[in-house]
Design a protein around this motif. Structure first.
Motif, PDB file in Angstrom:
ATOM      1  N   GLY A 160      55.350  69.514  12.040  1.00 28.95           N
ATOM      2  CA  GLY A 160      56.164  68.593  11.272  1.00 28.95           C
ATOM      3  C   GLY A 160      56.175  67.185  11.814  1.00 28.95           C
ATOM      4  O   GLY A 160      56.663  66.257  11.151  1.00 28.95           O
ATOM      5  N   GLY A 161      55.649  67.016  13.010  1.00 29.08           N
ATOM      6  CA  GLY A 161      55.608  65.704  13.634  1.00 29.08           C
ATOM      7  C   GLY A 161      54.432  64.864  13.183  1.00 29.08           C
ATOM      8  O   GLY A 161      53.618  65.283  12.355  1.00 29.08           O
ATOM      9  N   ASP A 162      54.365  63.655  13.736  1.00 28.18           N
ATOM     10  CA  ASP A 162      53.343  62.685  13.351  1.00 28.18           C
ATOM     11  C   ASP A 162      52.577  62.213  14.584  1.00 28.18           C
ATOM     12  O   ASP A 162      53.113  62.176  15.693  1.00 28.18           O
ATOM     13  CB  ASP A 162      53.991  61.458  12.685  1.00 28.18           C
ATOM     14  N   LEU A 163      51.344  61.830  14.364  1.00 29.95           N
ATOM     15  CA  LEU A 163      50.528  61.173  15.380  1.00 29.95           C
ATOM     16  C   LEU A 163      49.652  60.141  14.692  1.00 29.95           C
ATOM     17  O   LEU A 163      49.290  60.310  13.518  1.00 29.95           O
ATOM     18  CB  LEU A 163      49.626  62.176  16.112  1.00 29.95           C
ATOM     19  N   ARG A 164      49.297  59.117  15.455  1.00 34.02           N
ATOM     20  CA  ARG A 164      48.375  58.108  14.949  1.00 34.02           C
ATOM     21  C   ARG A 164      47.203  57.998  15.895  1.00 34.02           C
ATOM     22  O   ARG A 164      47.380  57.628  17.069  1.00 34.02           O
ATOM     23  CB  ARG A 164      49.055  56.749  14.813  1.00 34.02           C
ATOM     24  N   LEU A 165      46.033  58.322  15.402  1.00 37.60           N
ATOM     25  CA  LEU A 165      44.816  58.188  16.195  1.00 37.60           C
ATOM     26  C   LEU A 165      44.187  56.819  15.954  1.00 37.60           C
ATOM     27  O   LEU A 165      44.250  56.288  14.845  1.00 37.60           O
ATOM     28  CB  LEU A 165      43.814  59.281  15.830  1.00 37.60           C
ATOM     29  N   SER A 166      43.590  56.289  16.996  1.00 34.43           N
ATOM     30  CA  SER A 166      42.854  55.035  16.901  1.00 34.43           C
ATOM     31  C   SER A 166      41.432  55.255  17.391  1.00 34.43           C
ATOM     32  O   SER A 166      41.194  56.111  18.251  1.00 34.43           O
ATOM     33  CB  SER A 166      43.515  53.945  17.749  1.00 34.43           C
ATOM     34  N   CYS A 167      40.529  54.478  16.851  1.00 32.54           N
ATOM     35  CA  CYS A 167      39.135  54.517  17.287  1.00 32.54           C
ATOM     36  C   CYS A 167      38.652  53.078  17.383  1.00 32.54           C
ATOM     37  O   CYS A 167      38.520  52.391  16.363  1.00 32.54           O
ATOM     38  CB  CYS A 167      38.296  55.312  16.309  1.00 32.54           C
ATOM     39  N   ALA A 168      38.417  52.639  18.610  1.00 31.16           N
ATOM     40  CA  ALA A 168      37.952  51.277  18.845  1.00 31.16           C
ATOM     41  C   ALA A 168      36.435  51.257  18.942  1.00 31.16           C
ATOM     42  O   ALA A 168      35.838  52.062  19.669  1.00 31.16           O
ATOM     43  CB  ALA A 168      38.573  50.740  20.134  1.00 31.16           C
ATOM     44  N   ALA A 169      35.827  50.336  18.215  1.00 35.23           N
ATOM     45  CA  ALA A 169      34.369  50.227  18.195  1.00 35.23           C
ATOM     46  C   ALA A 169      33.910  48.978  18.906  1.00 35.23           C
ATOM     47  O   ALA A 169      34.534  47.908  18.780  1.00 35.23           O
ATOM     48  CB  ALA A 169      33.875  50.206  16.747  1.00 35.23           C
ATOM     49  N   SER A 170      32.827  49.102  19.643  1.00 41.25           N
ATOM     50  CA  SER A 170      32.245  47.940  20.298  1.00 41.25           C
ATOM     51  C   SER A 170      31.279  47.262  19.347  1.00 41.25           C
ATOM     52  O   SER A 170      30.871  47.837  18.335  1.00 41.25           O
ATOM     53  CB  SER A 170      31.504  48.367  21.564  1.00 41.25           C
ATOM     54  N   GLY A 171      30.901  46.048  19.663  1.00 39.33           N
ATOM     55  CA  GLY A 171      29.878  45.368  18.890  1.00 39.33           C
ATOM     56  C   GLY A 171      30.422  44.607  17.694  1.00 39.33           C
ATOM     57  O   GLY A 171      31.573  44.776  17.297  1.00 39.33           O
TER      58      GLY A 171
END
Length: 122
Positions: free
Chosen positions: A15-26
């Motif tokens: 029932g909880g939440d999460l936020r994923l991030s993906c950082a890209a180079s270039g």
């Protein structure tokens, strides 16, 4: 070459939440479609969500539609996956990917991150 680094995974109750991030180079981030896939223990890697480089249109797996939202910030070379109403069956390693092929399939992507673990307890 594009290098991708995921973050934001962790342990959360159902029932909880999460936020994923993906950082890209270039500097070429804006030229790629971006996708999220996941792999649960003993299962094959599966498509979760994708966002197109042109127009920003999105697509989702049926299992996450209405609960997950993919977005991108081209100025920051980052793609996000907002995950709400998490379920134990969402437990997996989540990978982001960059490519210009078929967006719902692994072969449509050329670059992959190392993954981030998401664990949802019941």
């Amino acid at each position: 070459q594009v290098q991708l680094v995921e973050s934001g995974g962790g342990l959360v109750q159902a029932g909880g939440d999460l936020r994923l991030s993906c950082a890209a180079s270039g500097r070429t981030f804006i030229t790629y479609n971006m996708g999220w896939f996941r792999q649960a223990p003993g299962k094959e890697r599966e498509f979760v969500a994708a966002i197109m480089r042109i127009g920003g249109s999105t697509s989702y797996a049926d299992s996450v539609k209405g609960r997950f939202t993919i977005s991108r910030d081209n100025a920051k070379n980052t793609v996000f996956l907002q995950m709400n109403s998490l379920k134990p069956e969402d437990t997996a390693v989540y990978y982001c990917a960059a490519g210009n092929g078929a967006s719902r399939f692994q072969y449509g992507y050329d670059y992959w991150g190392q993954g981030t673990q998401v664990t949802v307890s019941s």
